[in-house]
Design a protein around this motif. Structure first.
Motif, PDB file in Angstrom:
ATOM      1  N   SER A  32       0.837  -1.194   0.000  1.00  0.00           N
ATOM      2  CA  SER A  32       0.000   0.000   0.000  1.00  0.00           C
ATOM      3  C   SER A  32       0.875   1.249   0.000  1.00  0.00           C
ATOM      4  O   SER A  32       1.892   1.297   0.695  1.00  0.00           O
ATOM      5  CB  SER A  32      -0.882   0.006   1.254  1.00  0.00           C
ATOM      6  OG  SER A  32      -1.532   1.244   1.406  1.00  0.00           O
ATOM      7  N   VAL A  34      -0.005   4.037   1.250  1.00  0.00           N
ATOM      8  CA  VAL A  34      -0.330   4.838   2.444  1.00  0.00           C
ATOM      9  C   VAL A  34      -0.396   3.949   3.683  1.00  0.00           C
ATOM     10  O   VAL A  34      -1.385   3.896   4.382  1.00  0.00           O
ATOM     11  CB  VAL A  34      -1.646   5.634   2.270  1.00  0.00           C
ATOM     12  CG1 VAL A  34      -1.470   6.756   1.292  1.00  0.00           C
ATOM     13  CG2 VAL A  34      -2.782   4.720   1.831  1.00  0.00           C
ATOM     14  N   THR A  35       0.707   3.282   3.979  1.00  0.00           N
ATOM     15  CA  THR A  35       0.786   2.416   5.144  1.00  0.00           C
ATOM     16  C   THR A  35       1.245   3.230   6.344  1.00  0.00           C
ATOM     17  O   THR A  35       2.319   3.819   6.313  1.00  0.00           O
ATOM     18  CB  THR A  35       1.787   1.269   4.899  1.00  0.00           C
ATOM     19  OG1 THR A  35       1.417   0.584   3.702  1.00  0.00           O
ATOM     20  CG2 THR A  35       1.808   0.306   6.068  1.00  0.00           C
ATOM     21  N   VAL A  43      -6.293  -0.189   7.732  1.00  0.00           N
ATOM     22  CA  VAL A  43      -6.331   0.566   6.486  1.00  0.00           C
ATOM     23  C   VAL A  43      -7.571   0.169   5.698  1.00  0.00           C
ATOM     24  O   VAL A  43      -8.075  -0.938   5.830  1.00  0.00           O
ATOM     25  CB  VAL A  43      -5.073   0.339   5.617  1.00  0.00           C
ATOM     26  CG1 VAL A  43      -3.824   0.844   6.310  1.00  0.00           C
ATOM     27  CG2 VAL A  43      -4.911  -1.106   5.228  1.00  0.00           C
ATOM     28  N   SER A  44      -8.041   1.087   4.879  1.00  0.00           N
ATOM     29  CA  SER A  44      -9.196   0.767   4.041  1.00  0.00           C
ATOM     30  C   SER A  44      -8.725  -0.062   2.851  1.00  0.00           C
ATOM     31  O   SER A  44      -7.579   0.049   2.419  1.00  0.00           O
ATOM     32  CB  SER A  44      -9.877   2.046   3.558  1.00  0.00           C
ATOM     33  OG  SER A  44      -9.077   2.679   2.598  1.00  0.00           O
ATOM     34  N   GLN A  46      -9.432   0.391  -0.095  1.00  0.00           N
ATOM     35  CA  GLN A  46      -9.130   1.274  -1.221  1.00  0.00           C
ATOM     36  C   GLN A  46      -7.668   1.746  -1.198  1.00  0.00           C
ATOM     37  O   GLN A  46      -7.130   2.139  -2.218  1.00  0.00           O
ATOM     38  CB  GLN A  46     -10.049   2.508  -1.234  1.00  0.00           C
ATOM     39  CG  GLN A  46     -11.467   2.217  -1.642  1.00  0.00           C
ATOM     40  CD  GLN A  46     -12.302   1.645  -0.499  1.00  0.00           C
ATOM     41  OE1 GLN A  46     -12.006   1.863   0.660  1.00  0.00           O
ATOM     42  NE2 GLN A  46     -13.327   0.898  -0.845  1.00  0.00           N
ATOM     43  N   SER A  47      -7.035   1.717  -0.025  1.00  0.00           N
ATOM     44  CA  SER A  47      -5.646   2.176   0.057  1.00  0.00           C
ATOM     45  C   SER A  47      -4.655   1.063  -0.258  1.00  0.00           C
ATOM     46  O   SER A  47      -3.465   1.318  -0.360  1.00  0.00           O
ATOM     47  CB  SER A  47      -5.360   2.757   1.441  1.00  0.00           C
ATOM     48  OG  SER A  47      -5.335   1.724   2.407  1.00  0.00           O
TER      49      SER A  47
END
Length: 119
Positions: A32, A34-35, A43-44, A46-47
């Motif tokens: 991801s 955006v970790t 986390v979602s 979508q990320s």
């Protein structure tokens, strides 16, 4: 003041412990951009960029180095921007850094003479 603090995020790899999304199972390894930099995080879906196949023969760290941002930046610099021809001289500054070491190897693969500098 404390309410404005946020967790630092980076390109990272994680193992799914629990998921409400049927696309992800316990034990899946995911990458991801955006970790959150934490031992555990939520986390979602979508990320998450994608699942990683642990049997691919590619070591997990390579996904965030060679196949991640440093490798991509080096590829853009050599293949797209510079586009050196075989026999060319290529100078790489910061040659010991994450991007420089990949840029050197890409230039060598193209048949260039590579000179690097480092601090």
């Amino acid at each position: 003041m404390l309410s404005k603090l946020k967790v630092i995020v980076a390109f990272g790899i994680g193992r799914v412990i629990k998921s409400n999304n049927t696309n992800y199972s316990e034990g899946d390894i995911v990458i991801s951009p955006v970790t959150p930099l934490a031992e555990y995080c939520a986390v979602s879906s979508q990320s998450i960029a994608r699942k990683i196949d642990p049997n691919s023969g590619i070591s997990t760290p390579e996904y965030i180095s060679l196949l991640g941002v440093p490798g991509f930046a080096a590829w853009v610099g050599i293949e797209v921007i510079a586009d050196p021809k075989a026999g060319s001289n290529v100078f790489i500054s910061a040659a010991a850094g994450g991007i420089g070491m990949y840029a050197e190897q890409l230039a060598k693969l193209k048949g260039c003479r590579v000179v690097g500098s480092t601090g």
